[in-house]
Design an enzyme around this catalytic site. Structure first.
Site, PDB file in Angstrom:
ATOM      1  N   ASP A  97      -7.944   7.429  -1.477  1.00 46.05           N
ATOM      2  CA  ASP A  97      -7.067   6.249  -1.475  1.00 46.05           C
ATOM      3  C   ASP A  97      -7.626   5.148  -0.572  1.00 46.05           C
ATOM      4  OD1 ASP A  97      -6.588   8.030   0.681  1.00 46.05           O
ATOM      5  OD2 ASP A  97      -4.755   6.944   1.183  1.00 46.05           O
ATOM      6  N   GLU A  98      -7.236   3.943  -0.882  1.00 43.95           N
ATOM      7  CA  GLU A  98      -7.414   2.789  -0.005  1.00 43.95           C
ATOM      8  C   GLU A  98      -8.823   2.700   0.578  1.00 43.95           C
ATOM      9  OE1 GLU A  98      -2.875   2.211   1.562  1.00 43.95           O
ATOM     10  OE2 GLU A  98      -4.079   3.634   2.689  1.00 43.95           O
ATOM     11  N   THR A 103       2.832   9.001   9.295  1.00 44.96           N
ATOM     12  CA  THR A 103       3.318   8.954  10.682  1.00 44.96           C
ATOM     13  C   THR A 103       2.736   7.833  11.543  1.00 44.96           C
ATOM     14  OG1 THR A 103       1.661  10.578  11.343  1.00 44.96           O
ATOM     15  CG2 THR A 103       3.826  11.431  10.702  1.00 44.96           C
ATOM     16  N   HIS A 154     -10.587   5.953   5.081  1.00 40.13           N
ATOM     17  CA  HIS A 154      -9.780   6.687   6.073  1.00 40.13           C
ATOM     18  C   HIS A 154     -10.638   7.681   6.857  1.00 40.13           C
ATOM     19  CE1 HIS A 154      -5.862   5.023   4.988  1.00 40.13           C
ATOM     20  NE2 HIS A 154      -6.234   5.099   3.727  1.00 40.13           N
ATOM     21  N   PHE A 163       8.962   8.756   3.109  1.00 41.32           N
ATOM     22  CA  PHE A 163      10.035   8.856   4.099  1.00 41.32           C
ATOM     23  C   PHE A 163       9.695   8.172   5.426  1.00 41.32           C
ATOM     24  CE2 PHE A 163      11.922  12.893   1.916  1.00 41.32           C
ATOM     25  CZ  PHE A 163      12.274  12.121   0.838  1.00 41.32           C
ATOM     26  N   ASP A 170      -7.969  11.137   9.322  1.00 41.02           N
ATOM     27  CA  ASP A 170      -7.796   9.718   8.999  1.00 41.02           C
ATOM     28  C   ASP A 170      -8.573   8.888  10.011  1.00 41.02           C
ATOM     29  OD1 ASP A 170      -6.639   7.191   7.977  1.00 41.02           O
ATOM     30  OD2 ASP A 170      -5.232   8.530   6.979  1.00 41.02           O
TER      31      ASP A 170
END
Ligand code: ACM
Length: 535
Positions: free
Chosen positions: A299-300, A443, A237, A392, A168
């Site tokens: 993604d993104e 995280t 990313h 989560f 990332d």
């Protein structure tokens, strides 16, 4: 008191005592499961189970004409029999067997055995084949030791896919021999943002897995019937990779490995050399990870730099594309072709739908359920992982002392209410396109293994039931079984969230978060996915 709940469970009179005289007999094709079970039960019996033949006083592992992950477990006064369609099913039967023992059986020593198993007859098989967890080891590194422990915890809950988010903006965590700067430069950052938009902590953070580490992790997981799906996130990313090899980016100015959170604007350029670079990277990744599925993210990916880049605009012109969304699809398509030619399947986040989907791709649908509905409706396999049900990193309660208010509140009950098949697909043949689901442990705000424990458990137990157990579920019944399950987690040493909320050292007073109410989230998801069309 089994978690996840088995399909059929019948108590019988009597019990079977596991002691030093208990023997284990296994079909030769089940030698690996037998070795694993010997290791797990040795603290209970005070030594390894004796090798044995099927018969009285023996635990017998056998194969039968069942689906590969299905098993039948019979505990009687005179012996235990596990039959399954394959080694995976026997492994799940053995996991269930462990849960029939008292919680102390989950300690590594000093259980004081012998321990008794109640007589039962269990028939069981999973609802979905993809029962996963995304673990983000890029934002905060997880040590190999903790990762192996996490795999054991997944296997205890009969989860079978570890989607490892290895790269990332803030870190590159996989050794690539051909491009050593990816880890020399990209595996650490000089500091990290505290919480969301908080102060910089001034402390270096980093780490990476060597190729030997990854071979060990993959083999350890395979023995527990967990497939490790690697994710190399492209074309967004990627700031850590660009910091290591600036020629991959769109700017002339050098970049550092990212230190703050959010959706970064630094993305890969679309040169042939960049595509070749990442195909070289994947050559090594494919050697390490035998998984049939490989995730290339998608993604993104902010498009600002492509809009400003003459080279990217030239590429759009040459290829006759409409816009930057189609450029992203073309980019991902290069990797779909590459993976397909090597017998693998590409997994990407639902943004890969936006400019046309690569033919073989599997969509991991995270922004609500529209991506899943769109992809399944057009004949693509999907994995559902909607942020508002199974992310989560979102807080577990509305209380002031919950560590770092981020996202919406996602309670244990919310997770338990999740159905992997979106309601819009429920009565459609396209529902068969849902391979399963995965929960997400992102995280940015989870900076240690202790915090992973707190955020993941016991929500992982609720999630496991949504992907393993039959669709009709009963929260009260789950709560009763969870009360028996938590002492197992205690015995293992998992620092889960107690129902009463965080213990004092699990709070994080003063660390900023980003709380959002569900309506705000829905509006955001609607805006993000406005360019997806329902089929
Ligand atoms: C994601 O949460 N960006 C997949």
């Amino acid at each position: 008191m089994i978690v996840p709940k088995p399909v059929h469970y019948r108590s019988r009179p009597g019990r079977f005592v596991l002691d030093r005289d208990t023997a284990l007999a296994a079909d030769p094709a089940l030698a690996e499961v037998a070795a694993w079970l010997r290791g797990e039960l040795s603290p209970v019996t005070g030594g390894e189970l004796l090798p044995g033949r099927p018969g009285p006083g023996t635990i017998t592992l056998g194969l039968d004409d069942l689906p590969p992950e299905a098993y039948r477990l019979t505990v009687a006064e005179d012996g235990v029999q596990i039959d399954a369609g394959g080694p995976a099913g026997v492994f799940y039967g053995a996991q269930t067997l462990r849960q029939l023992l008292p919680a102390s059986a989950f300690r590594k020593a000093g259980t004081g055995g012998p321990l008794a198993l109640p007589a039962v007859q269990i028939e069981d098989e999973p609802r979905f084949g993809w029962r996963g967890c995304i673990l983000d080891v890029a934002r905060h590194f997880m040590t190999k030791h903790d990762l192996l422990r996490f795999i054991d915890l997944m296997a205890l809950h009969k989860l079978n896919v570890l989607h490892l988010h290895l790269t990332d903006d803030q870190g590159w965590r996989v050794e690539i021999k051909r491009y050593p700067r990816l880890t020399e430069v990209g595996s650490w950052r000089k500091e990290s943002q505290t919480g969301w938009n908080g102060a910089m902590d001034g402390r270096p953070h980093g780490g990476y897995y060597t190729q030997d580490d990854l071979r060990e992790i993959v083999a350890y997981a395979a023995r527990r019937h967990v497939t490790v799906v690697p994710e190399i996130d492209l074309p967004g990313h990627t700031q850590a990779a660009i910091a290591a090899y600036p020629e991959l980016g769109n700017l002339d100015t050098p970049l550092e490995v990212g230190t703050t959170w959010g959706i970064g604007e630094n993305v890969l350029n679309v040169e042939d050399a960049t595509i070749t670079f990442f195909q070289d990277v994947l050559d090594e990744v494919l050697e390490l990870f035998p998984s049939p599925y490989v995730c290339v993210g998608g993604d993104e990916c902010r498009k600002d730099q492509w809009r400003a880049s003459p080279a990217a605009q030239r590429r759009i012109g040459e290829l006759g594309l409409r816009d930057e969304e189609e450029l992203q699809s073309w980019f991902i398509g290069q990797f779909d072709e590459y993976l397909t030619a090597r017998g693998r399947r590409l997994v990407g986040w639902d943004e890969i739908l936006e400019g046309g989907l690569a033919p073989g791709a599997v969509v991991a649908s995270w922004r609500g359920d529209l991506g899943a509905v769109t992809a399944a409706g057009s004949g693509h396999d999907v994995i559902t992982c909607p942020n508002t049900s199974v992310y989560f990193d979102y807080r577990q309660g509305a209380g002031e002392d919950e560590p770092i208010p981020f996202g919406t509140v996602l309670t244990l009950e919310d997770v338990y209410a999740f159905d992997p098949v979106p309601s819009a697909l429920r009565d459609s043949p396209a529902a068969s396109r849902v391979l399963g689901s995965q929960c997400g442990i992102w995280t940015e705000l989870i900076d240690s293994n202790r915090r992973v424990d707190y955020m993941a458990f016991p929500r992982v137990a609720a999630f496991a039931e949504t992907v393993w157990s039959p669709a009709e579920r009963d929260l009260t019944d789950f709560r009763t079984r969870l009360a028996a399950h938590l002492p197992r987690l205690d015995a293992i040493g998992v620092e889960y969230r107690h129902e009463s909320g965080p213990l004092p050292w699990q709070t994080r007073p003063g660390v900023p978060g980003r709380p959002e109410d569900p309506a705000q989230w829905q509006a955001k998801i609607d805006a993000w996915t406005s360019n997806l069309r329902r089929p």
